[in-house]
Write an enzyme that holds these catalytic residues in place. Structure first.
Site, mmCIF file in Angstrom:
data_model
loop_
_atom_site.group_PDB
_atom_site.id
_atom_site.type_symbol
_atom_site.label_atom_id
_atom_site.label_comp_id
_atom_site.label_asym_id
_atom_site.label_seq_id
_atom_site.Cartn_x
_atom_site.Cartn_y
_atom_site.Cartn_z
ATOM 1 N N HIS A 3 30.448 21.782 -59.419
ATOM 2 C CA HIS A 3 29.861 21.835 -60.711
ATOM 3 C C HIS A 3 29.125 23.185 -61.254
ATOM 4 O O HIS A 3 28.254 23.197 -61.417
ATOM 5 C CB HIS A 3 29.048 20.431 -61.182
ATOM 6 N N ILE B 254 26.627 9.387 -60.137
ATOM 7 C CA ILE B 254 27.358 8.834 -58.834
ATOM 8 C C ILE B 254 27.733 10.427 -58.304
ATOM 9 O O ILE B 254 28.337 10.626 -56.934
ATOM 10 C CB ILE B 254 28.876 8.623 -59.444
ATOM 11 N N ARG C 239 37.236 20.366 -67.897
ATOM 12 C CA ARG C 239 38.260 21.005 -68.435
ATOM 13 C C ARG C 239 38.465 22.210 -67.809
ATOM 14 O O ARG C 239 39.646 23.108 -67.924
ATOM 15 C CB ARG C 239 37.845 21.260 -70.066
ATOM 16 N N GLY D 214 31.280 21.663 -69.370
ATOM 17 C CA GLY D 214 32.688 22.272 -69.366
ATOM 18 C C GLY D 214 33.305 22.267 -67.882
ATOM 19 O O GLY D 214 34.426 22.759 -67.761
ATOM 20 N N ASN D 215 32.717 21.829 -66.903
ATOM 21 C CA ASN D 215 33.364 21.973 -65.534
ATOM 22 C C ASN D 215 34.899 21.018 -65.286
ATOM 23 O O ASN D 215 35.645 21.675 -64.702
ATOM 24 C CB ASN D 215 32.503 21.063 -64.500
ATOM 25 N N ASN E 231 24.905 4.711 -66.812
ATOM 26 C CA ASN E 231 23.504 5.170 -66.495
ATOM 27 C C ASN E 231 23.339 5.568 -65.009
ATOM 28 O O ASN E 231 22.291 5.488 -64.566
ATOM 29 C CB ASN E 231 22.586 4.073 -66.689
ATOM 30 N N GLY F 246 38.170 23.014 -64.462
ATOM 31 C CA GLY F 246 38.588 22.721 -63.234
ATOM 32 C C GLY F 246 40.311 22.268 -63.427
ATOM 33 O O GLY F 246 41.203 22.836 -62.858
#
Length: 341
Positions: free
Chosen positions: A178, A136, A186, A183-184, A133, A188
């Site tokens: 990002h 980060i 996969r 999908g960032n 939750n 990257g």
């Protein structure tokens, strides 16, 4: 060059680059054998399974193989679509240029088709990276994404760093920006594989993503450490270690397949002892179950642990079974041989 990512190159990074370069040279001489033994297909399936599993996809290697073969699979439609998209992307990625924005957007369109509305274009809203939750990482505002990605792609086109370092830097910077609504992760990982395959084509068939999945918490920790330190070195170190381990695992598979296919005349030496040393170094003078050994190593994928760590240690006589006459016993435990600690 108007943009320079924040990173330092330390002795560990240089040492890993040297080790990877040496080991990849050993594997390259087997590339034709690898092709004939169909190991490319096996590794591609492992790559797709590993990369998608990080994002929560639950399909197994067997199910992905079935989808690749056009067979019906009973699974959530979204997860099946993710696999089909990944298969198409990894089949097409050799035609893309790493520094091309057009190719990057096309790759995202293929990888995320049918999964989200915003495919093949940068996000239009804010996005954060969650851990439970907790947020980060809050990515840069959407309005800055086109400029940041242009800077990053220009840096990639002009950078003189070794491709191993260059690809890891790009991977981190991509995740920091990002740029897409989803999908960032996969993307990257796919783009780092693309950059590496431009250096040596064999990287198209080395399942680095599978090892990242096995060390998923460490992957996110390395990303966070680099952000906290404003220095990409922790992430570079992590990725190079994953690449090195993946290369050695692939080398073992190739050698095993060569021997199984009566190609005994091919002599190849692949360094594979570091993984065993890590296991032996962590074990104490006590008995461990298989699960306890995996927890000790921070690993979750049993077949990989058995193949790369446990079985080589047993074969080398460094550890022993408590019930050697019943190797598959549910009560089986493992311990160091007296002379190894």
């Amino acid at each position: 060059m108007k943009y320079q990512p924040p990173y330092t190159i330390n002795a560990k990074i240089l040492n890993l680059v040297a080790q990877i370069s040496e080991t990849i040279g050993q594997l390259t001489v087997l590339s034709q054998i690898q092709e004939s033994l169909r190991l490319r297909r096996v590794n591609r399936i492992r790559t797709i399974q590993g990369s998608l599993a990080i994002e929560g996809n639950t399909l197994s290697e067997a199910q992905i193989t079935a989808i690749l073969d056009g067979k019906q699979v009973i699974a959530p439609p979204k997860e099946i679509q993710e696999v089909r998209n990944a298969i198409k992307a990894y089949e097409a990625f050799q035609q893309w240029q790493p520094a091309s924005e057009q190719d990057l957007l096309q790759a995202h369109q293929i990888l995320m088709a049918g999964l989200i509305d915003e495919i093949g274009r940068y996000r239009r809203g804010g996005v954060g990276v969650m851990s439970g939750n907790e947020v980060i990482h809050m990515a840069p505002p959407a309005g800055q994404v086109p400029r940041l990605m242009d800077d990053l792609l220009q840096w990639l086109a002009q950078s003189k760093e070794h491709p191993l370092i260059q690809s890891s830097i790009f991977h981190y910077e991509f995740e920091f920006i990002h740029p897409f609504a989803d999908g960032n992760g996969r993307m990257g990982r796919l783009w780092q594989t693309l950059i590496l395959s431009r250096w040596n084509p064999i990287f198209a068939n080395i399942p680095v993503e599978s090892l990242i999945y096995q060390h998923q918490q460490a992957y996110y920790a390395a990303l966070q450490a680099s952000t906290d330190q404003t220095d990409i070195a922790p992430f570079i170190e992590f990725m190079l270690q994953m690449i090195f381990d993946a290369i050695r695992t692939s080398g073992t598979l190739i050698v095993d397949s060569v021997q199984a296919s009566d190609h005994a005349d091919v002599q190849v030496t692949v360094q594979a002892s570091d993984q065993v040393k890590r296991l032996i170094g962590l074990m104490q003078q006590q008995e461990y179950s298989l699960t306890e050994l995996m927890q000790l190593m921070g690993l979750v994928h049993r077949p990989t642990f058995q193949k790369n760590y446990l079985n080589p240690a047993l074969d080398a006589g460094l550890i022993e079974r408590t019930q050697p006459d019943k190797p598959k016993s549910p009560q089986q435990r493992y311990r160091l041989k007296p002379s190894n600690k």
